[in-house]
Structure formats: C-alpha cells, structure tokens
Design an enzyme around this catalytic site. Structure first.
Site, PDB file in Angstrom:
ATOM      1  NE  ARG A 114      -2.676  -1.602   3.277  1.00  0.00           N
ATOM      2  CZ  ARG A 114      -2.683  -2.908   3.606  1.00  0.00           C
ATOM      3  NH1 ARG A 114      -3.136  -3.796   2.742  1.00  0.00           N
ATOM      4  NH2 ARG A 114      -2.255  -3.311   4.776  1.00  0.00           N
ATOM      5  CD  GLU A 151       0.964 -12.996  16.976  1.00  0.00           C
ATOM      6  OE1 GLU A 151       0.399 -13.432  17.987  1.00  0.00           O
ATOM      7  OE2 GLU A 151       0.357 -12.471  16.007  1.00  0.00           O
TER       8      GLU A 151
END
Length: 231
Positions: A114, A151
């Site tokens: 993006r 993560e």
C-alpha cells in the site's frame, strides 16, 4: 497576491504561462514547479484553500474500519475507500506534499504494497524518484535487503542495488504504522546504503501498538496524518 480560479491548478498555470511567454510549452514543467497555484478541490469551497486540519479530517472520514479482519478481534482500516474519494485522496497527497516540499527529498521509498499507492503521486508532487521496497523474489535485478520479526517468524524487504545511494535524502512511506516492524526494516535498509532518512511517513498510526517507539529507536522520525484505534 493569490489569484483564485475555478479551473484546475494546471489549467490556471498553463494560461498564465502562455500569457507570459507564449507557446510552445516545452519548459512548462519547470515553470509549474516554481509557480504552484492554490489548490482547488472540486465539490468543496472552490474559492478557499483548505487548512491542513480540514484535509486530515476529510482523509480520516474517508477510511472505513472493518471489524474482525483478517482475524477476530482485529479492526482493519481500509484505505481503499480513501482511494474511492478523489477529493480525500488529493487532500492526503497534498498534506504530505506541504510538509516535504521544501525538504529537498531525493527519493521516496514505498513499502509493498500500500505504500505504492501513496508514494508515486507524492514523488510526482515533489519532483523526485520513487523506489519500491518489495518482498523477497519480486525484483528482477540484484537486490539488497533487511529482515524484520513477525509474531511467528520473520519477513524481509528488498530493493534494487544502486537505486538509493549514499547521501541521498530519503522519505519512507506506507499506509499504516502498527508495531513498526516494516518501517524498522526500511530504516535498516537505508542505513545499509548510508542514505539520509528525512522521515518515515504514514497515513494512519495505531498508537496502542507502540510502533512509533520502534521507529524512533531505529533512528528515524515518524510523521502521520491521523490516528485510529486498533490492535
């Protein structure tokens, strides 16, 4: 004295250029950069210049929140609705341009994916280069990269070797800063090539995730247009 008109800024400047110099318009681009007309936003007050906070508000209101995406408990801020609104998207790019126009930016480096939406139009506004920062295996030439933690596991961003060089003034751009891992990798990458990082810029910040600290700890300043809640 500032002149206002209902024509677009480029139409206004072309008229002025012809009146002052006559055709042809081979050197119009340089003239336009020296003589930027006041912004005219179609559909709003065409005889007013919008203040920065008004632009930010328009941007904020154009971005929708999608709950439980990509998984339950996550609020996803969807910038595709910003892109559907030409006035809001224009305000977004102009807000960044106003901040960086006088900061001698050489290169805007945008993060996949993006960052590619906001980087190129801003690069055109600032008359500078745009370099995409991509995920591994996406670029055809020789690359240099930096890794960052997720993560579970890690990821990496890369750019073509030689596309950003020592001493160049670089602006990093993405749509959103959450934990700051991607921006941190971009900072490391710029440091590898000894570029000068002017700032990292994002449309949205999620302050609860403390990405700003990771960016500043890595050695860069962070600028955002708006803040949103999210985790």
């Amino acid at each position: 004295m500032i002149a206002y008109c209902r024509a677009s800024p480029s139409q206004f400047l072309r008229t002025q250029y012809v009146q002052q110099t006559g055709p042809p318009l081979q050197r119009f681009a340089a003239f336009e950069r020296r003589n930027r007309a006041p912004v005219v936003l179609r559909g709003r007050h065409s005889e007013d210049i919008m203040l920065l906070e008004e632009k930010k508000e328009l941007v904020a209101n154009s971005i929708r929140g999608v709950p439980d995406f990509p998984k339950k408990g996550i609020m996803f801020w969807d910038i595709t609705t910003l892109c559907l609104d030409p006035a809001a998207f224009r305000c977004c790019i102009e807000a960044f341009a106003e901040r960086y126009r006088d900061q001698r930016i050489d290169v805007i480096a945008g993060f996949e994916a993006r960052g590619f939406i906001f980087g190129p139009p801003l690069a055109l506004e600032l008359d500078c280069a745009f370099v995409p920062l991509r995920k591994p295996g996406k670029l055809p030439g020789e690359t240099i990269g930096a890794s960052y933690d997720l993560e579970y596991g890690s990821d990496r961003i890369e750019m073509h070797t030689g596309h950003i060089n020592k001493g160049q003034r670089v602006l990093l751009i993405d749509d959103l800063v959450a934990t700051g891992g991607t921006l941190g990798a971009g900072i490391k990458l710029m440091q590898q090539v000894q570029a000068e990082i002017v700032e990292a810029a994002c449309v949205i910040e999620l302050p609860e995730l403390k990405g700003r600290k990771k960016v500043t700890d890595a050695g860069a300043k962070l600028y955002v247009l708006i803040e949103k809640e999210g985790a």
